[in-house]
Scaffold this motif. Sequence first.
Motif, PDB file in Angstrom:
ATOM      1  N   HIS A  49       9.458 -14.544 -21.378  1.00 54.64           N
ATOM      2  CA  HIS A  49       8.634 -13.339 -21.367  1.00 54.64           C
ATOM      3  C   HIS A  49       9.250 -12.395 -20.329  1.00 54.64           C
ATOM      4  O   HIS A  49       8.752 -12.252 -19.216  1.00 54.64           O
ATOM      5  CB  HIS A  49       7.191 -13.679 -21.005  1.00 54.64           C
ATOM      6  CG  HIS A  49       6.531 -14.613 -21.954  1.00 54.64           C
ATOM      7  ND1 HIS A  49       6.273 -14.285 -23.274  1.00 54.64           N
ATOM      8  CD2 HIS A  49       6.069 -15.879 -21.786  1.00 54.64           C
ATOM      9  CE1 HIS A  49       5.680 -15.299 -23.870  1.00 54.64           C
ATOM     10  NE2 HIS A  49       5.552 -16.283 -22.992  1.00 54.64           N
ATOM     11  N   LEU A  50      10.376 -11.786 -20.701  1.00 52.99           N
ATOM     12  CA  LEU A  50      11.161 -10.978 -19.764  1.00 52.99           C
ATOM     13  C   LEU A  50      10.505  -9.622 -19.516  1.00 52.99           C
ATOM     14  O   LEU A  50       9.928  -9.025 -20.415  1.00 52.99           O
ATOM     15  CB  LEU A  50      12.574 -10.786 -20.294  1.00 52.99           C
ATOM     16  CG  LEU A  50      13.362 -12.070 -20.555  1.00 52.99           C
ATOM     17  CD1 LEU A  50      14.727 -11.732 -21.136  1.00 52.99           C
ATOM     18  CD2 LEU A  50      13.507 -12.894 -19.297  1.00 52.99           C
ATOM     19  N   CYS A  60      10.901 -12.535 -15.267  1.00 49.22           N
ATOM     20  CA  CYS A  60       9.871 -12.751 -16.283  1.00 49.22           C
ATOM     21  C   CYS A  60       8.487 -12.480 -15.696  1.00 49.22           C
ATOM     22  O   CYS A  60       8.352 -12.179 -14.510  1.00 49.22           O
ATOM     23  CB  CYS A  60       9.959 -14.180 -16.830  1.00 49.22           C
ATOM     24  SG  CYS A  60       9.500 -15.452 -15.632  1.00 49.22           S
ATOM     25  N   ILE A  61       7.482 -12.651 -16.533  1.00 48.17           N
ATOM     26  CA  ILE A  61       6.119 -12.381 -16.073  1.00 48.17           C
ATOM     27  C   ILE A  61       5.653 -13.385 -15.023  1.00 48.17           C
ATOM     28  O   ILE A  61       4.737 -13.100 -14.270  1.00 48.17           O
ATOM     29  CB  ILE A  61       5.115 -12.341 -17.252  1.00 48.17           C
ATOM     30  CG1 ILE A  61       5.077 -13.661 -18.006  1.00 48.17           C
ATOM     31  CG2 ILE A  61       5.436 -11.192 -18.196  1.00 48.17           C
ATOM     32  CD1 ILE A  61       3.974 -13.754 -19.057  1.00 48.17           C
ATOM     33  N   HIS A  62       6.302 -14.541 -14.956  1.00 48.67           N
ATOM     34  CA  HIS A  62       5.898 -15.566 -13.996  1.00 48.67           C
ATOM     35  C   HIS A  62       6.590 -15.419 -12.645  1.00 48.67           C
ATOM     36  O   HIS A  62       5.984 -15.656 -11.606  1.00 48.67           O
ATOM     37  CB  HIS A  62       6.193 -16.959 -14.562  1.00 48.67           C
ATOM     38  CG  HIS A  62       5.583 -17.182 -15.901  1.00 48.67           C
ATOM     39  ND1 HIS A  62       6.334 -17.196 -17.059  1.00 48.67           N
ATOM     40  CD2 HIS A  62       4.301 -17.369 -16.286  1.00 48.67           C
ATOM     41  CE1 HIS A  62       5.534 -17.403 -18.087  1.00 48.67           C
ATOM     42  NE2 HIS A  62       4.289 -17.512 -17.648  1.00 48.67           N
ATOM     43  N   TYR A  63       7.859 -15.070 -12.678  1.00 45.56           N
ATOM     44  CA  TYR A  63       8.667 -14.932 -11.454  1.00 45.56           C
ATOM     45  C   TYR A  63       9.409 -13.601 -11.536  1.00 45.56           C
ATOM     46  O   TYR A  63      10.339 -13.456 -12.326  1.00 45.56           O
ATOM     47  CB  TYR A  63       9.661 -16.096 -11.328  1.00 45.56           C
ATOM     48  CG  TYR A  63       8.976 -17.449 -11.275  1.00 45.56           C
ATOM     49  CD1 TYR A  63       8.422 -17.904 -10.079  1.00 45.56           C
ATOM     50  CD2 TYR A  63       8.864 -18.247 -12.406  1.00 45.56           C
ATOM     51  CE1 TYR A  63       7.781 -19.143 -10.021  1.00 45.56           C
ATOM     52  CE2 TYR A  63       8.218 -19.477 -12.349  1.00 45.56           C
ATOM     53  CZ  TYR A  63       7.690 -19.912 -11.155  1.00 45.56           C
ATOM     54  OH  TYR A  63       7.049 -21.131 -11.104  1.00 45.56           O
ATOM     55  N   HIS A 113      10.733 -22.233 -16.290  1.00 43.11           N
ATOM     56  CA  HIS A 113      10.155 -23.389 -16.978  1.00 43.11           C
ATOM     57  C   HIS A 113       8.836 -23.024 -17.660  1.00 43.11           C
ATOM     58  O   HIS A 113       8.510 -23.561 -18.726  1.00 43.11           O
ATOM     59  CB  HIS A 113       9.953 -24.552 -16.003  1.00 43.11           C
ATOM     60  CG  HIS A 113       8.989 -24.262 -14.895  1.00 43.11           C
ATOM     61  ND1 HIS A 113       7.672 -24.628 -14.948  1.00 43.11           N
ATOM     62  CD2 HIS A 113       9.148 -23.606 -13.713  1.00 43.11           C
ATOM     63  CE1 HIS A 113       7.057 -24.238 -13.844  1.00 43.11           C
ATOM     64  NE2 HIS A 113       7.942 -23.605 -13.079  1.00 43.11           N
ATOM     65  N   ARG A 114       8.092 -22.102 -17.095  1.00 40.53           N
ATOM     66  CA  ARG A 114       6.812 -21.717 -17.692  1.00 40.53           C
ATOM     67  C   ARG A 114       7.019 -20.931 -18.984  1.00 40.53           C
ATOM     68  O   ARG A 114       6.293 -21.136 -19.966  1.00 40.53           O
ATOM     69  CB  ARG A 114       5.977 -20.934 -16.684  1.00 40.53           C
ATOM     70  CG  ARG A 114       5.538 -21.844 -15.517  1.00 40.53           C
ATOM     71  CD  ARG A 114       4.825 -21.107 -14.419  1.00 40.53           C
ATOM     72  NE  ARG A 114       3.595 -20.487 -14.904  1.00 40.53           N
ATOM     73  CZ  ARG A 114       2.896 -19.604 -14.210  1.00 40.53           C
ATOM     74  NH1 ARG A 114       3.309 -19.231 -13.004  1.00 40.53           N
ATOM     75  NH2 ARG A 114       1.790 -19.085 -14.689  1.00 40.53           N
ATOM     76  N   CYS A 115       8.010 -20.047 -19.010  1.00 38.11           N
ATOM     77  CA  CYS A 115       8.328 -19.328 -20.250  1.00 38.11           C
ATOM     78  C   CYS A 115       8.718 -20.337 -21.333  1.00 38.11           C
ATOM     79  O   CYS A 115       8.275 -20.241 -22.481  1.00 38.11           O
ATOM     80  CB  CYS A 115       9.469 -18.340 -20.031  1.00 38.11           C
ATOM     81  SG  CYS A 115       9.033 -16.838 -19.137  1.00 38.11           S
ATOM     82  N   HIS A 116       9.564 -21.302 -20.971  1.00 33.23           N
ATOM     83  CA  HIS A 116       9.990 -22.323 -21.931  1.00 33.23           C
ATOM     84  C   HIS A 116       8.785 -23.089 -22.458  1.00 33.23           C
ATOM     85  O   HIS A 116       8.653 -23.308 -23.666  1.00 33.23           O
ATOM     86  CB  HIS A 116      10.995 -23.273 -21.267  1.00 33.23           C
ATOM     87  CG  HIS A 116      11.517 -24.318 -22.192  1.00 33.23           C
ATOM     88  ND1 HIS A 116      10.847 -25.496 -22.410  1.00 33.23           N
ATOM     89  CD2 HIS A 116      12.631 -24.350 -22.957  1.00 33.23           C
ATOM     90  CE1 HIS A 116      11.533 -26.228 -23.273  1.00 33.23           C
ATOM     91  NE2 HIS A 116      12.623 -25.555 -23.621  1.00 33.23           N
ATOM     92  N   GLU A 117       7.902 -23.480 -21.566  1.00 34.47           N
ATOM     93  CA  GLU A 117       6.709 -24.237 -21.955  1.00 34.47           C
ATOM     94  C   GLU A 117       5.847 -23.450 -22.944  1.00 34.47           C
ATOM     95  O   GLU A 117       5.293 -24.019 -23.887  1.00 34.47           O
ATOM     96  CB  GLU A 117       5.903 -24.557 -20.697  1.00 34.47           C
ATOM     97  CG  GLU A 117       4.659 -25.380 -20.926  1.00 34.47           C
ATOM     98  CD  GLU A 117       3.944 -25.643 -19.609  1.00 34.47           C
ATOM     99  OE1 GLU A 117       2.737 -25.295 -19.526  1.00 34.47           O
ATOM    100  OE2 GLU A 117       4.576 -26.178 -18.677  1.00 34.47           O
ATOM    101  N   PHE A 148      11.184 -29.175 -21.592  1.00 33.09           N
ATOM    102  CA  PHE A 148      12.436 -28.656 -21.031  1.00 33.09           C
ATOM    103  C   PHE A 148      13.395 -29.820 -20.816  1.00 33.09           C
ATOM    104  O   PHE A 148      13.083 -30.762 -20.101  1.00 33.09           O
ATOM    105  CB  PHE A 148      12.184 -27.937 -19.705  1.00 33.09           C
ATOM    106  CG  PHE A 148      13.340 -27.074 -19.284  1.00 33.09           C
ATOM    107  CD1 PHE A 148      13.365 -25.736 -19.616  1.00 33.09           C
ATOM    108  CD2 PHE A 148      14.411 -27.613 -18.585  1.00 33.09           C
ATOM    109  CE1 PHE A 148      14.439 -24.933 -19.246  1.00 33.09           C
ATOM    110  CE2 PHE A 148      15.485 -26.829 -18.217  1.00 33.09           C
ATOM    111  CZ  PHE A 148      15.500 -25.477 -18.554  1.00 33.09           C
ATOM    112  N   GLY A 149      14.539 -29.763 -21.460  1.00 32.27           N
ATOM    113  CA  GLY A 149      15.565 -30.801 -21.311  1.00 32.27           C
ATOM    114  C   GLY A 149      16.328 -30.598 -20.020  1.00 32.27           C
ATOM    115  O   GLY A 149      16.961 -29.565 -19.816  1.00 32.27           O
ATOM    116  N   LYS A 150      16.253 -31.565 -19.149  1.00 31.19           N
ATOM    117  CA  LYS A 150      16.899 -31.451 -17.838  1.00 31.19           C
ATOM    118  C   LYS A 150      18.413 -31.603 -17.949  1.00 31.19           C
ATOM    119  O   LYS A 150      18.910 -32.472 -18.665  1.00 31.19           O
ATOM    120  CB  LYS A 150      16.340 -32.507 -16.895  1.00 31.19           C
ATOM    121  CG  LYS A 150      14.857 -32.331 -16.629  1.00 31.19           C
ATOM    122  CD  LYS A 150      14.338 -33.435 -15.736  1.00 31.19           C
ATOM    123  CE  LYS A 150      12.845 -33.285 -15.507  1.00 31.19           C
ATOM    124  NZ  LYS A 150      12.341 -34.332 -14.605  1.00 31.19           N
TER     125      LYS A 150
END
Length: 113
Positions: free
Chosen positions: A20-21, A28-31, A52-56, A63-65
């Motif tokens: 969510h850029l 993104c909206i989170h960071y 990681h939150r956007c991916h979730e 999320f594949g580490k």
Amino acid sequence: MLPPRFRRLLLSRAPIMRGHLIDGDGRCIHYHGPFDVVGNKCATCNEWWACHRCHEEIANHPFGKMLIDAPSSLQCGHCGELMAYGVQKCPRCGHNFNPGCSLHTPLYYEMPS
């Protein structure tokens, strides 16, 4: 200097960062602080994510580490440079990264045993 949207167009080798850029530097909206410009690669889908939150919220899998010693597991959202874990600023453009990102290391990387 070119605006961020044009800078990204010129960097055709730069992978596209997903999430969510809110700007052309990968925030993104989170960071979205001034130093939140690092994208992380998901080992499962091989795509770059703002966080990681956007991916979730967007992807249909966990999320594949990445391996902590993978050579290209981070992307500078400012210039598109790919780099390895542990850098504090982009070796290409010199943009500083958020030192607090290291708190999320276990979310993005397989830690050695």
